[in-house]
Design a protein around this motif. Structure first.
Motif, short mmCIF file in Angstrom:
data_model
loop_
_atom_site.label_atom_id
_atom_site.label_comp_id
_atom_site.label_asym_id
_atom_site.label_seq_id
_atom_site.Cartn_x
_atom_site.Cartn_y
_atom_site.Cartn_z
N VAL A 117 -55.61 83.57 78.76
CA VAL A 117 -55.88 82.27 79.39
C VAL A 117 -54.80 81.94 80.42
CG1 VAL A 117 -56.05 79.78 78.98
CG2 VAL A 117 -57.26 81.37 77.50
N VAL A 118 -53.54 82.26 80.15
CA VAL A 118 -52.49 81.93 81.11
C VAL A 118 -52.65 82.75 82.40
CG1 VAL A 118 -50.58 83.49 80.47
CG2 VAL A 118 -50.08 81.22 81.31
N PHE A 119 -53.09 83.99 82.27
CA PHE A 119 -53.31 84.79 83.48
C PHE A 119 -54.53 84.30 84.25
CE2 PHE A 119 -50.39 87.91 81.54
CZ PHE A 119 -49.54 88.07 82.63
N ILE A 120 -55.57 83.87 83.54
CA ILE A 120 -56.72 83.28 84.22
C ILE A 120 -56.31 81.99 84.93
CG2 ILE A 120 -58.96 82.15 83.85
CD1 ILE A 120 -59.44 84.23 81.60
N GLN A 121 -55.55 81.16 84.23
CA GLN A 121 -55.11 79.89 84.81
C GLN A 121 -54.22 80.12 86.03
OE1 GLN A 121 -56.04 77.01 84.61
NE2 GLN A 121 -54.40 75.58 85.01
N PHE A 122 -53.33 81.08 85.94
CA PHE A 122 -52.46 81.40 87.07
C PHE A 122 -53.30 81.87 88.26
CE2 PHE A 122 -49.71 84.14 89.59
CZ PHE A 122 -48.57 83.36 89.73
N SER A 123 -54.26 82.74 88.00
CA SER A 123 -55.14 83.24 89.06
C SER A 123 -55.95 82.11 89.68
CB SER A 123 -56.07 84.31 88.51
OG SER A 123 -55.34 85.40 88.02
N LEU A 124 -56.46 81.21 88.85
CA LEU A 124 -57.20 80.06 89.37
C LEU A 124 -56.31 79.21 90.28
CD1 LEU A 124 -59.21 78.84 86.25
CD2 LEU A 124 -60.16 79.67 88.41
N GLY A 125 -55.06 79.04 89.88
CA GLY A 125 -54.13 78.27 90.70
C GLY A 125 -53.89 78.91 92.05
N VAL A 126 -53.71 80.22 92.06
CA VAL A 126 -53.48 80.93 93.32
C VAL A 126 -54.71 80.84 94.22
CG1 VAL A 126 -53.12 83.22 94.35
CG2 VAL A 126 -51.74 82.49 92.39
N PHE A 127 -55.91 81.07 93.65
CA PHE A 127 -57.12 81.00 94.47
C PHE A 127 -57.40 79.58 94.94
CE2 PHE A 127 -58.21 85.09 92.33
CZ PHE A 127 -58.23 85.86 93.48
N THR A 128 -57.11 78.60 94.10
CA THR A 128 -57.26 77.21 94.52
C THR A 128 -56.40 76.93 95.74
OG1 THR A 128 -57.74 76.52 92.25
CG2 THR A 128 -57.03 74.80 93.77
#
Length: 121
Positions: free
Chosen positions: A77-88
């Motif tokens: 989940v932390v890697f998904i969240q980090f990726s979402l933040g970067v793409f956002t």
């Protein structure tokens, strides 16, 4: 404001606007747009690093299935969240992606709470 990654605008780790938007450095970090974004980025790196370290070090211990699944879930989940933040950030903060990132924060908090509860027994 700085829709670049991994560095802020102009290829800088800390953009000069982090220091100049408000009267004091503290106000820049808690109220300035660039300062808040810098703090958010820095905390994201710290959280990902600490959760990675937790997952790495947890391999030395004998954990039950729920504890192992909790740590694995938090790591994913932390890697998904980090990726979402970067793409956002890179896509200029579209509303739908910003909302998904916010929901991801809730899922990360929930998975951390579950895992900490399982590890406290």
């Amino acid at each position: 404001m700085h829709n670049h990654w991994p560095l802020m605008s102009d290829g800088k780790l800390i953009h000069e606007t982090v220091y100049t938007e408000q009267k004091t450095l503290f106000l820049n970090l808690v109220e300035g747009k660039s300062g808040v974004q810098f703090v958010h980025r820095t905390l994201a790196y710290l959280v990902v690093g600490l959760i990675g370290l937790l997952a790495y070090r947890s391999r030395k211990f004998i954990l039950d299935t729920q504890q192992q699944n909790g740590i694995y879930t938090v790591l994913v989940v932390v890697f998904i969240q980090f990726s979402l933040g970067v793409f956002t950030l890179l896509f200029g903060v579209p509303l739908w992606l910003g909302l998904v990132h916010q929901i991801g924060a809730f899922v990360l908090l929930a998975s951390l709470t579950f895992t900490l509860h399982r590890l406290s027994k």
